[in-house]
Structures are given as C-alpha cells and as structure tokens.
Design a protein around this motif. Structure first.
Motif, mmCIF file in Angstrom:
data_model
loop_
_atom_site.group_PDB
_atom_site.id
_atom_site.type_symbol
_atom_site.label_atom_id
_atom_site.label_comp_id
_atom_site.label_asym_id
_atom_site.label_seq_id
_atom_site.Cartn_x
_atom_site.Cartn_y
_atom_site.Cartn_z
ATOM 1 N N GLU A 1 82.115 38.284 60.407
ATOM 2 C CA GLU A 1 82.956 37.822 61.508
ATOM 3 C C GLU A 1 83.791 36.617 61.079
ATOM 4 O O GLU A 1 84.974 36.504 61.442
ATOM 5 C CB GLU A 1 82.091 37.466 62.715
ATOM 6 C CG GLU A 1 82.866 37.003 63.941
ATOM 7 C CD GLU A 1 83.764 38.061 64.524
ATOM 8 O OE1 GLU A 1 84.717 37.698 65.256
ATOM 9 O OE2 GLU A 1 83.545 39.267 64.270
ATOM 10 N N LEU A 2 83.206 35.715 60.311
ATOM 11 C CA LEU A 2 83.951 34.566 59.806
ATOM 12 C C LEU A 2 85.120 35.019 58.937
ATOM 13 O O LEU A 2 86.251 34.527 59.070
ATOM 14 C CB LEU A 2 83.025 33.643 59.008
ATOM 15 C CG LEU A 2 81.973 32.871 59.808
ATOM 16 C CD1 LEU A 2 80.951 32.230 58.870
ATOM 17 C CD2 LEU A 2 82.605 31.813 60.698
ATOM 18 N N GLY B 1 86.244 40.439 52.964
ATOM 19 C CA GLY B 1 87.190 40.659 54.048
ATOM 20 C C GLY B 1 87.935 41.970 53.906
ATOM 21 O O GLY B 1 87.739 42.724 52.948
ATOM 22 N N GLY C 1 84.465 34.797 71.896
ATOM 23 C CA GLY C 1 84.596 35.736 70.786
ATOM 24 C C GLY C 1 83.322 35.990 70.020
ATOM 25 O O GLY C 1 82.215 35.620 70.428
ATOM 26 N N GLY C 2 83.507 36.635 68.857
ATOM 27 C CA GLY C 2 82.381 37.103 68.068
ATOM 28 C C GLY C 2 81.479 36.013 67.529
ATOM 29 O O GLY C 2 80.254 36.183 67.456
ATOM 30 N N ILE C 3 82.032 34.871 67.135
ATOM 31 C CA ILE C 3 81.211 33.792 66.593
ATOM 32 C C ILE C 3 80.318 33.220 67.686
ATOM 33 O O ILE C 3 79.119 32.978 67.469
ATOM 34 C CB ILE C 3 82.091 32.695 65.954
ATOM 35 C CG1 ILE C 3 82.836 33.267 64.746
ATOM 36 C CG2 ILE C 3 81.246 31.505 65.538
ATOM 37 C CD1 ILE C 3 83.831 32.304 64.132
ATOM 38 N N THR C 4 80.881 33.026 68.873
ATOM 39 C CA THR C 4 80.074 32.541 70.001
ATOM 40 C C THR C 4 78.963 33.530 70.320
ATOM 41 O O THR C 4 77.810 33.138 70.566
ATOM 42 C CB THR C 4 80.960 32.329 71.235
ATOM 43 O OG1 THR C 4 81.878 31.266 70.977
ATOM 44 C CG2 THR C 4 80.126 31.970 72.457
ATOM 45 N N CYS D 1 81.674 27.835 58.370
ATOM 46 C CA CYS D 1 81.447 27.873 59.823
ATOM 47 C C CYS D 1 82.284 26.817 60.547
ATOM 48 O O CYS D 1 82.214 25.635 60.197
ATOM 49 C CB CYS D 1 79.965 27.643 60.133
ATOM 50 S SG CYS D 1 78.877 28.984 59.602
ATOM 51 N N ARG E 1 86.588 37.934 59.028
ATOM 52 C CA ARG E 1 87.544 38.628 59.882
ATOM 53 C C ARG E 1 88.470 37.636 60.584
ATOM 54 O O ARG E 1 89.663 37.924 60.790
ATOM 55 C CB ARG E 1 86.802 39.480 60.916
ATOM 56 C CG ARG E 1 87.698 40.429 61.706
ATOM 57 C CD ARG E 1 86.933 41.127 62.814
ATOM 58 N NE ARG E 1 86.572 40.200 63.880
ATOM 59 C CZ ARG E 1 87.397 39.811 64.848
ATOM 60 N NH1 ARG E 1 88.641 40.249 64.862
ATOM 61 N NH2 ARG E 1 86.998 38.982 65.795
ATOM 62 N N GLN E 2 87.939 36.468 60.927
ATOM 63 C CA GLN E 2 88.738 35.474 61.641
ATOM 64 C C GLN E 2 89.479 34.515 60.707
ATOM 65 O O GLN E 2 90.112 33.565 61.159
ATOM 66 C CB GLN E 2 87.851 34.687 62.608
ATOM 67 C CG GLN E 2 87.294 35.527 63.756
ATOM 68 C CD GLN E 2 86.757 34.691 64.890
ATOM 69 O OE1 GLN E 2 87.221 33.581 65.147
ATOM 70 N NE2 GLN E 2 85.762 35.216 65.587
ATOM 71 N N GLY E 3 89.375 34.761 59.401
ATOM 72 C CA GLY E 3 90.155 33.964 58.471
ATOM 73 C C GLY E 3 89.443 32.778 57.852
ATOM 74 O O GLY E 3 90.062 31.973 57.150
ATOM 75 N N TYR E 4 88.135 32.647 58.099
ATOM 76 C CA TYR E 4 87.357 31.582 57.470
ATOM 77 C C TYR E 4 86.842 32.077 56.119
ATOM 78 O O TYR E 4 86.923 33.271 55.806
ATOM 79 C CB TYR E 4 86.192 31.162 58.369
ATOM 80 C CG TYR E 4 86.631 30.608 59.710
ATOM 81 C CD1 TYR E 4 87.165 29.331 59.823
ATOM 82 C CD2 TYR E 4 86.536 31.388 60.865
ATOM 83 C CE1 TYR E 4 87.584 28.836 61.055
ATOM 84 C CE2 TYR E 4 86.946 30.904 62.102
ATOM 85 C CZ TYR E 4 87.473 29.627 62.195
ATOM 86 O OH TYR E 4 87.897 29.144 63.403
#
Length: 260
Positions: A167-168, A126, A199-202, A190, A170-173
């Motif tokens: 992306e995960l 990250g 968003g990016g995951i979709t 996930c 980046r989104q805090g996962y």
C-alpha cells in the motif's frame, strides 16, 4: 522478442513455473511468452504502430527503462490449449489472473490504464519502474543485487507488513521491497497519519490495533477513516507501549506497530 524467462529474476522464474503447474492442475493450459527485454527489444516494440506496421502495444521507450520487462521482473502468458492465444472465452484470463495473485504475483488485469490481462510481475517494487530507476538506475546494477535469493533462508514474514508495504508503494512512498519483513526501510517509508486521514494505510493501522493488540477501534471497524474512535485507539496503544500519547501515528508509534 524477449521470451527467455531464464534471464529474469530467480524468484520470478520460480513463480512462472509454479503458475504453469497450478493452472494446468486446474484445467488452464498456459505458456510463458514475453519476459525479459533488452533496451533494443523494447525500442523495437515501441516502434510498432508508430514507425513500423502493427498496433501500438507499449508507451515505454527502451532508453527510458520504463517497462518492468526490462528489469527482469515481469512476464506475459498466453493461452495454449488450441483455442487461440488470447481467446478470453470461459473467463480464461480472469481465472489465470486470480491464480497468479494467490501465488503472490501482481496481475495487469487489475490495472485501469492500461488493462494488461496477459501480464504478471513481482509486486515488490510497485506497479511501475519508478522506484527501480531511482534506486538502481539501470538493469545491470539491479541484477547484481539478486544473488542466490531462492537458496537463502528467509526471515519470518508478516502478511500485514507485506500488505502495508504494498500500500505504501502504491501511494508513492518508498518502504523498500514488499517482502513482508519489517525493517528500517519499511519504517522510513511510513508517513505520519492523524485524525482526518482516509484510505488503505489508515485501514491497515486499524486492523493492526484490533487484530493484534485487541484494541477497540469503534463500531465501524476497519473502515479506513481516521476518526475520533481510531484516535482513541491509537492513544490507548501509545499508553500501553509507554509512548508519547497524542493519537498521531508518527515514527515511534509506527516502530511499535511494526514490532521493531
């Protein structure tokens, strides 16, 4: 201050050498500046502009391990062609930043707060040290995991998996490292994704369905909007994989998308 790249992660050392060579080949002469910093060195930098003369250049205290430099996975570069170390003429830092990104480095010039154009780091954990602090606590524990990683054969990597992992993060996962290798950590990181998500995951789900499994996702394409067409595509995928058909990307559907 800390300018010894040999104290950094072996993969970062390799990337730094590769960056210098690639930049030189394209007419951009650079040198590596700040790299690994001890807690004491970070505290000294933090004091600049506060209790010592100079401008404020960091908000990270050494005791907090809040700088990627303290984890040995970041370095700064400077211009070394006689025109000024931080002279941006000719889009110098922008061009070097783009070169570094093609080599798999994260560039601080893409950040919004702060924008750090001379900065590169490994993207695996990250943009901030939060995952490193949570997982390892301190640099010494993290360093023990390095081993001789550059000489070990690597499993096959998937660029889509790496982009998903990034992306995960980046989104805090927490999918583990962004190494392009799907495994239990990636799966556990996930989230459940259903109609209404954006968003990016979709978008990455849509790409996987369309490009790998050749399932239509609607005329809008991979737009990052989980609408009825994307739900229908997920249901078709679940049908093909003999999963429960609900149009929701949960654990079992992720497992199939990741090829686990």
């Amino acid at each position: 201050m800390g300018q010894d790249i040999s104290k950094c992660h072996p993969r970062l050392q390799k990337k730094a050498a590769e960056l210098k060579k690639t930049c030189a080949d394209r007419g951009y002469k650079i040198e590596i500046g700040e790299s690994f910093r001890s807690a004491a060195e970070q505290d000294a930098l933090y004091a600049q502009g506060r209790t010592k003369p100079g401008q404020i250049v960091t908000n990270a205290r050494g005791s907090s391990y809040s700088s990627m430099h303290q984890w040995g996975i970041a370095f700064d570069f400077y211009r070394n062609d006689g025109k000024g170390a931080y002279n941006e003429s000719g889009n110098f830092f922008e061009n070097v930043g783009q070169i570094g990104k093609t080599l798999g480095l994260e560039w601080g010039g893409d950040w919004t707060s702060p924008v750090d154009r001379p900065h590169f780091q490994l993207p695996d954990w990250g943009s901030t040290p939060s995952i490193l602090k949570k997982r390892y606590g301190n640099f010494d524990t993290f360093k023990k995991t390095w081993g001789n990683q550059e000489s070990e054969p690597s499993p096959a990597k998937d660029s889509w998996v790496m982009r998903l992992q990034q992306e995960l993060i980046r989104q805090g996962y927490d999918p583990g490292t962004a190494d392009g290798i799907a495994g239990p950590n990636t799966l556990n990181g996930c989230p459940t994704v259903r109609q209404g998500a954006r968003g990016g995951i979709t978008r990455l789900i849509q790409e996987r369905l369309a490009q790998v499994y050749k399932i239509g996702i609607g005329t809008a394409g991979a737009d990052g909007i989980f609408g009825s067409a994307t739900k229908a595509a997920v249901m078709e995928f679940q049908k093909q994989k003999r999963l429960s058909i609900d149009g929701i990307v949960g654990k079992n559907t992720w497992r199939a998308l990741l090829g686990l």
